[in-house]
Motif scaffolding. Structure first.
Motif, PDB file in Angstrom:
ATOM      1  N   LEU A 145       0.881  -1.225  -0.037  1.00  0.00           N
ATOM      2  CA  LEU A 145      -0.059  -0.064   0.029  1.00  0.00           C
ATOM      3  C   LEU A 145       0.894   1.460  -0.004  1.00  0.00           C
ATOM      4  O   LEU A 145       0.700   2.232  -0.692  1.00  0.00           O
ATOM      5  N   GLY A 146       1.827   1.159   0.962  1.00  0.00           N
ATOM      6  CA  GLY A 146       2.736   2.590   1.055  1.00  0.00           C
ATOM      7  C   GLY A 146       3.569   2.698  -0.396  1.00  0.00           C
ATOM      8  O   GLY A 146       3.840   3.608  -0.791  1.00  0.00           O
ATOM      9  N   ALA A 200       2.406  -4.351  -6.265  1.00  0.00           N
ATOM     10  CA  ALA A 200       1.941  -3.311  -6.770  1.00  0.00           C
ATOM     11  C   ALA A 200       2.020  -3.031  -8.417  1.00  0.00           C
ATOM     12  O   ALA A 200       1.001  -2.657  -8.939  1.00  0.00           O
ATOM     13  N   THR A 201       3.248  -3.670  -8.780  1.00  0.00           N
ATOM     14  CA  THR A 201       3.686  -3.656 -10.345  1.00  0.00           C
ATOM     15  C   THR A 201       2.368  -4.454 -10.946  1.00  0.00           C
ATOM     16  O   THR A 201       1.842  -4.210 -12.035  1.00  0.00           O
ATOM     17  N   VAL A 202       2.132  -5.809 -10.524  1.00  0.00           N
ATOM     18  CA  VAL A 202       1.097  -6.852 -10.875  1.00  0.00           C
ATOM     19  C   VAL A 202      -0.419  -6.044 -10.722  1.00  0.00           C
ATOM     20  O   VAL A 202      -1.025  -6.141 -11.752  1.00  0.00           O
ATOM     21  N   THR A 218      -3.838  -2.861  -6.466  1.00  0.00           N
ATOM     22  CA  THR A 218      -2.523  -3.334  -5.558  1.00  0.00           C
ATOM     23  C   THR A 218      -3.139  -4.643  -4.953  1.00  0.00           C
ATOM     24  O   THR A 218      -2.356  -5.341  -4.331  1.00  0.00           O
ATOM     25  N   ILE A 219      -4.427  -4.406  -4.056  1.00  0.00           N
ATOM     26  CA  ILE A 219      -4.837  -5.652  -3.495  1.00  0.00           C
ATOM     27  C   ILE A 219      -4.966  -6.761  -3.956  1.00  0.00           C
ATOM     28  O   ILE A 219      -4.536  -7.891  -3.664  1.00  0.00           O
ATOM     29  N   VAL A 220      -5.444  -6.743  -5.321  1.00  0.00           N
ATOM     30  CA  VAL A 220      -5.645  -7.963  -6.180  1.00  0.00           C
ATOM     31  C   VAL A 220      -4.169  -8.321  -6.407  1.00  0.00           C
ATOM     32  O   VAL A 220      -3.985  -9.484  -6.438  1.00  0.00           O
TER      33      VAL A 220
END
Length: 338
Positions: A66-67, A274-276, A291-293
Motif C-alpha cells: 500500500l505504501g 503493486a506492479t502486478v 494493488t490489493i488484487v
C-alpha cells in the motif's frame, strides 16, 4: 446533440469498448483464472482455512505494498521497507516484554501497556520514512539510491539494537495483534483491510492523494500550479514508513519474536504486488484496489506452489518472471496511451 453522440459512437472501431473493458479489468480476470486453476490442481486450495491463511501470510507484505503504491505513483521507489520493518520490529518488541523475561534482560523496565510498543513501531517507521522523504525532496538524490541506503542502514540498526538476537517472550496483548481473531477473521487480515480502506480514501478523496497523482504525472507542472512538491513527497514516504511499522507489529506478533532478520526481500514482494496490480512506474497511474488484487495474486501464486510442492528456488524464478511480464505489459500500455 443525440445524433452527434450516436454518430461518434458508430464511428468507433468495432470491439473498441470490449478491448477497453478487458484492458481495465484484466488483472481481475487473471486472479479469477489463477484461483480456478489452483482449485483444480489442489482441492485444499479453496478451503476457508487455506484462504484465510493466504490472506494472513500476505497481510504484512500487503501493508508494505500500500505504501509502495503511493510512492510509485509519485514516480519514486522504496527499497527500504523490509529493513524498516525489521528495525521497527526489534525496537517495538523490546518494549513489549513479559515481566518475568523482561526483568532479566531489562532490569529497570516494567511491563508496559500495549499502546507503548504500538506507538514505538509507528514512530520508528515514520522516522525512517521521514529520512527517506527528506533526502529525496531536499537533496534531489534519486529515490532508488536514498532508499537503498536506508535499506542497509536500517538492517544494520536492527542488528545493532538487538545484538543480532531475537527479542522474544512478548506480552499476550501484543501477540493478539498477530494471532487473534475478530468474528472469526484473523486480526492481521482485519488490519490490512482497514488500512487498505483508509489508503483508498486518502488517495482518492483527499488533497494528499490528488497531489500524489499530480506529482507523478508531471512534477514540474505540479510545482508551477502551486503544489508544495517537497512537502508532499516527504508525506508520501512518512506514510509508507507508518505502514511498515504496522506490518512490523503484525509480523512480530505472529511469530512472538522481534527478529533483526525479518522482512528480507519483502520490499521486492511489495513492489511486485503493486506492479502486478497495475501501478505504473512511469508515475501518475495506479489504484489501491489494483494493488490489493496484486497482493492476492502473489499470495495465491506462492500458496499454490507450496501446495503443489514446488521447490522454493523455482518459486523465486516464477516470481521474477511475473514481475518482468507485468512491467512489459505496463510499458506497452503506456505506449498505446501516448
Amino acid at each position: 446533440m443525440l445524433a452527434k453522440l450516436l454518430q461518434a459512437t458508430s464511428d468507433q472501431p468495432k470491439g473498441a469498448n470490449t478491448k477497453r473493458f478487458i484492458s481495465k479489468y484484466a488483472i481481475y480476470f487473471v486472479f479469477i483464472a489463477m484461483c480456478i486453476v489452483m482449485s483444480i490442481l489442489s482441492p485444499v486450495f479453496l478451503t476457508v482455512a487455506n484462504l484465510l491463511n493466504v490472506m494472513t501470510q500476505m497481510a504484512s507484505i500487503g501493508l508494505l505494498a500500500l505504501g509502495v503504491t503511493i510512492i510509485i505513483i509519485t514516480r519514486g521507489i522504496d527499497l527500504s521497507s523490509g529493513s524498516v520493518l525489521a528495525v521497527a520490529a526489534v525496537v517495538s518488541a523490546s518494549t513489549a516484554q513479559s515481566l518475568d523475561w523482561g526483568m532479566r534482560m531489562y532490569p529497570n523496565l516494567p511491563e508496559l501497556p500495549i499502546i507503548v510498543p504500538i506507538l514505538v513501531a509507528l514512530a520508528v517507521g515514520a522516522l525512517c520514512g521521514l529520512i527517506n522523504g527528506a533526502l529525496i525532496a531536499y537533496t534531489g538524490i534519486p529515490p532508488f539510491i536514498a532508499t537503498l541506503g536506508m535499506m542497509i542502514i536500517a538492517r544494520g540498526a536492527a542488528l545493532l539494537y538487538s545484538d543480532g538476537r531475537p527479542v522474544s517472550s512478548l506480552i499476550e496483548s501484543y501477540q493478539w495483534i498477530g494471532q487473534g481473531t475478530i468474528a472469526g477473521i484473523p486480526v492481521p487480515v482485519v488490519i490490512f483491510l482497514v488500512m487498505a480502506f483508509i489508503t483508498y480514501i486518502l488517495l482518492n478523496y483527499t488533497r494528499f492523494g490528488k497531489y500524489a497523482y499530480a506529482i507523478g504525472g508531471n512534477e514540474t507542472a505540479a510545482y508551477v500550479s502551486g503544489i508544495n512538491v517537497t512537502k508532499y513527497k516527504i508525506l508520501v514516504y512518512v506514510y509508507a514508513g507508518l505502514l511498515a511499522g504496522i506490518a512490523a507489529l503484525i509480523l512480530t506478533a505472529r511469530i512472538n519474536s522481534g527478529q533483526p532478520g525479518l522482512g528480507v526481500m519483502y520490499e521486492l514482494d511489495a513492489i511486485a504486488s503493486a506492479t502486478v496490480g497495475g501501478v505504473s512506474h512511469a508515475g501518475g497511474i495506479g489504484t489501491i484496489q489494483g494493488t490489493i488484487v496484486g497482493v492476492m495474486i502473489m499470495g495465491v501464486l506462492q500458496n499454490g506452489l507450496d501446495l503443489l510442492n514446488v521447490s522454493a528456488y523455482w518459486q523465486q524464478v516464477v516470481k521474477g518472471l511475473v514481475i518482468v511480464v507485468a512491467v512489459i505489459f505496463d510499458m506497452k500500455r503506456q505506449k498505446k496511451s501516448k
